[in-house]
Design an enzyme around this catalytic site. Structure first.
Site, short mmCIF file in Angstrom:
data_model
loop_
_atom_site.label_atom_id
_atom_site.label_comp_id
_atom_site.label_asym_id
_atom_site.label_seq_id
_atom_site.Cartn_x
_atom_site.Cartn_y
_atom_site.Cartn_z
N ARG A 51 0.81 -1.23 0.00
CA ARG A 51 0.00 0.00 0.00
C ARG A 51 0.83 1.26 0.00
NH1 ARG A 51 -3.02 -3.79 1.59
NH2 ARG A 51 -1.06 -4.42 2.51
N LYS A 80 25.63 -3.29 -1.60
CA LYS A 80 27.09 -3.18 -1.75
C LYS A 80 27.70 -2.48 -0.55
CE LYS A 80 26.71 -2.52 -6.76
NZ LYS A 80 26.91 -1.53 -7.82
C1 NCD Z 1 1.82 -0.91 8.12
C2 NCD Z 1 3.32 -0.72 8.27
O1 NCD Z 1 4.07 -0.95 7.32
O2 NCD Z 1 3.70 -0.31 9.35
N1 NCD Z 1 1.42 -1.12 6.80
C3 NCD Z 1 1.12 -0.04 6.02
O3 NCD Z 1 1.95 0.79 5.76
N2 NCD Z 1 -0.16 0.12 5.65
C4 NCD Z 1 1.23 -1.88 9.06
C5 NCD Z 1 1.78 -3.27 9.09
O4 NCD Z 1 2.67 -3.63 8.32
O5 NCD Z 1 1.28 -4.04 9.91
#
Ligand code: NCD
Length: 305
Positions: A51, A80
């Site tokens: 996302r 690297k």
């Molecule tokens: C979250 C993250 O990366 O912290 N994901 C996201 O960005 N929507 C939540 C998760 O990974 O649990």
């Protein structure tokens, strides 16, 4: 030049302005389709993402700009041995703004110290994730029409969940906000959030282990995934991962206007059957991530519609 490393880098007024612009973008996307023409966003992702990275890219493309970047450390010169700081100095020559995700806490801050272009922290270890918080605030504003006087339940991995840390940090600035923190003993919020954010701002909060009992009091239930990648040992993860599973049976305890949010990805913590309940807004939340990132890119690059 400004960076976004922590939700507090934006004032309450600026945050509200971003929400207003994002709501306008959602209503009138055509008005914004050329505002970032000839601008380039770089995504430097040293940790997996679906996302966040794709919504940044979608946001820039929908603004008429272009994108480049890498989605894993192994495909960049980090493999690297190049430092984050050197990588960012170079990527800044190829782009106008950088969104960066890294497994180490403070990596975005380090990057910002040398960068010639704005750095957006797209997640630094278990620390902060300010653009997820902007997404969350837009979603709350969309469904509740306000950000104050709300009781927010946060459930799951409150220790390692950076989305939780950023959300609490941002929300304590709104009057009448209360938190109900639901987690196993081992995954309670870190001291830094309990003392420096909640207690310091005199925010009412309770820490409990059972979800059902407290659900009737919530305006919002923010579910989170147990952060497997931040555990030191797999046995602990396995023991804790399915501690909270929100299903339709549990949803009976919630009020009719409580909304269920989740930054996603979910593993088991929300049953698929909940997806069709009108109170489940997590996929709309993911969609809001594009609009608010469009508004943020415009703000940091000083672009106007
Ligand atoms: C979250 C993250 O990366 O912290 N994901 C996201 O960005 N929507 C939540 C998760 O990974 O649990």
């Amino acid at each position: 030049m400004r960076h976004l490393l922590n939700p507090l880098d934006l004032t309450v007024e600026e945050t509200y302005d971003l929400i207003k612009v994002a709501e306008d973008i959602r209503e009138n996307p055509d008005k914004y389709c050329e505002v970032a023409k000839r601008k380039i966003l770089a995504t430097c992702f040293y940790e997996p993402s679906t996302r966040t990275r794709l919504s940044f890219e979608s946001a820039m493309i929908r603004l008429g700009g272009q994108v480049l970047g890498f989605s894993e450390a192994t495909s960049s010169s980090a493999s690297k041995g190049e430092s984050v700081s050197d990588t960012v100095s170079v990527v800044g020559c190829y782009s106008d703004i950088i969104a960066m995700r890294h497994p180490k806490e403070g990596a975005a801050l380090v990057a910002s110290m040398k960068s010639a272009v704005p750095i957006i922290n797209a997640g630094d270890g278990g620390h902060q994730h300010p653009t997820q918080t902007l997404t969350d605030l837009l979603t709350i504003h969309t469904y509740k029409k306000k950000l104050d006087n709300l009781t927010i339940g946060v459930c799951g991995d409150l220790k390692f969940g950076r989305t939780v840390h950023s959300l609490i940090t941002a929300l304590v600035r709104y009057p009448g906000v209360k938190f109900i923190l639901v987690s196993p003993e081992e995954l309670r919020i870190p001291e830094s959030i309990r003392e420096d954010v909640l207690q310091k701002n005199n925010i009412p909060f309770e820490e409990v282990e059972t979800l059902e009992d407290v659900m009737p009091k919530m305006d919002i239930l923010y579910m989170t995934r147990v952060q497997r990648e931040r555990f030191f040992n797999e046995e602990d993860y396995i023991r804790l991962k399915d501690r909270y599973i929100l299903d339709m049976n549990k949803m009976k305890y919630a009020s009719d206007d409580m909304i269920v949010m989740h930054p996603l990805p979910r593993v088991n913590e929300i049953s698929v059957e909940v997806d069709s309940d009108p109170r489940a807004v997590y996929f709309k939340q993911a969609q809001n991530g594009v609009y608010i990132r469009m508004a943020l890119i415009m703000m940091l690059l000083g672009l106007k519609a």
